[in-house]
Design a protein around this motif. Structure first.
Motif, mmCIF file in Angstrom:
data_model
loop_
_atom_site.group_PDB
_atom_site.id
_atom_site.type_symbol
_atom_site.label_atom_id
_atom_site.label_comp_id
_atom_site.label_asym_id
_atom_site.label_seq_id
_atom_site.Cartn_x
_atom_site.Cartn_y
_atom_site.Cartn_z
ATOM 1 N N TYR A 69 2.855 0.663 8.317
ATOM 2 C CA TYR A 69 3.449 1.583 7.347
ATOM 3 C C TYR A 69 4.922 1.842 7.692
ATOM 4 C CZ TYR A 69 4.315 5.887 4.751
ATOM 5 O OH TYR A 69 4.854 6.833 3.923
ATOM 6 N N THR A 80 3.510 -5.771 -2.852
ATOM 7 C CA THR A 80 3.645 -6.177 -4.251
ATOM 8 C C THR A 80 2.381 -5.879 -5.045
ATOM 9 O OG1 THR A 80 2.957 -8.425 -3.658
ATOM 10 C CG2 THR A 80 5.332 -7.991 -3.740
ATOM 11 N N GLU A 81 1.224 -5.940 -4.395
ATOM 12 C CA GLU A 81 -0.043 -5.750 -5.102
ATOM 13 C C GLU A 81 -0.591 -4.340 -4.974
ATOM 14 O OE1 GLU A 81 -3.020 -8.742 -4.317
ATOM 15 O OE2 GLU A 81 -1.460 -10.131 -3.663
ATOM 16 N N PHE A 82 -0.053 -3.554 -4.061
ATOM 17 C CA PHE A 82 -0.602 -2.232 -3.770
ATOM 18 C C PHE A 82 0.506 -1.192 -3.812
ATOM 19 C CE2 PHE A 82 -3.132 -5.360 -1.379
ATOM 20 C CZ PHE A 82 -4.365 -5.159 -1.986
ATOM 21 N N PRO A 83 0.143 0.095 -3.977
ATOM 22 C CA PRO A 83 1.153 1.149 -3.967
ATOM 23 C C PRO A 83 1.884 1.188 -2.620
ATOM 24 C CG PRO A 83 -1.023 2.037 -4.549
ATOM 25 C CD PRO A 83 -1.210 0.614 -4.172
ATOM 26 N N ALA A 84 3.148 1.528 -2.640
ATOM 27 C CA ALA A 84 3.965 1.580 -1.418
ATOM 28 C C ALA A 84 3.739 2.902 -0.689
ATOM 29 C CB ALA A 84 5.432 1.374 -1.752
ATOM 30 N N ASN A 85 2.528 3.051 -0.129
ATOM 31 C CA ASN A 85 2.193 4.246 0.654
ATOM 32 C C ASN A 85 1.179 3.836 1.730
ATOM 33 O OD1 ASN A 85 -0.353 4.090 -0.670
ATOM 34 N ND2 ASN A 85 0.325 5.491 -2.269
ATOM 35 N N ASP A 87 -2.015 4.395 2.018
ATOM 36 C CA ASP A 87 -3.245 3.850 1.442
ATOM 37 C C ASP A 87 -3.037 2.405 0.999
ATOM 38 O OD1 ASP A 87 -6.006 4.190 0.531
ATOM 39 O OD2 ASP A 87 -5.155 4.056 -1.493
ATOM 40 N N GLY A 88 -1.883 2.119 0.421
ATOM 41 C CA GLY A 88 -1.569 0.752 0.007
ATOM 42 C C GLY A 88 -1.491 -0.194 1.193
#
Length: 120
Positions: A69, A80-85, A87-88
């Protein structure tokens, strides 16, 4: 599969491109500018095999997904495929580990060093 199913040692080795050895491995910091001396320490704690990291130059520490992170926050990893946090990041790690396993690879946890072994 969840992030708890992914060995923390695999996360460090896969994303940092290093091989963990024994209970402590020192490496170049993936955060900020290049180190002249390794400032990242990855350590396996006694009694349970919990792995943590500390970046002494950056003044940060935490668990394996936390390092990835922090690398995302520094722009070293782009989601690119997941939220930038956080959890991503966890979802990305699980997906990468699942792909690693389905490719036929088998991950072996690094051997723990025996602190009390004496040579003689």
């Amino acid at each position: 599969m969840t992030i708890r199913d992914v060995p923390p040692s695999w996360i460090y080795e896969y994303y940092l491109g290093i091989e963990l050895q024994g209970n402590t491995t020192k490496a170049q910091s993936p955060l900020g500018p290049t180190d002249r001396r390794p400032s990242l320490s990855i350590h396996r704690h006694e009694g349970g095999g919990v792995w943590t990291w500390a970046d002494f130059r950056a003044g940060k520490k935490g668990n394996a997904p936390g390092l990835i992170y922090e690398m995302m926050l520094e722009g070293k990893i782009v989601l690119t495929e997941f939220p930038a946090n956080y959890d991503g990041i966890c979802k990305m790690i699980v997906q990468d580990y699942r792909e690693y396993l389905t490719s036929g690879k088998v991950y072996k946890e690094p051997e723990a060093a025996d602190r009390w072994r004496f040579s003689g």
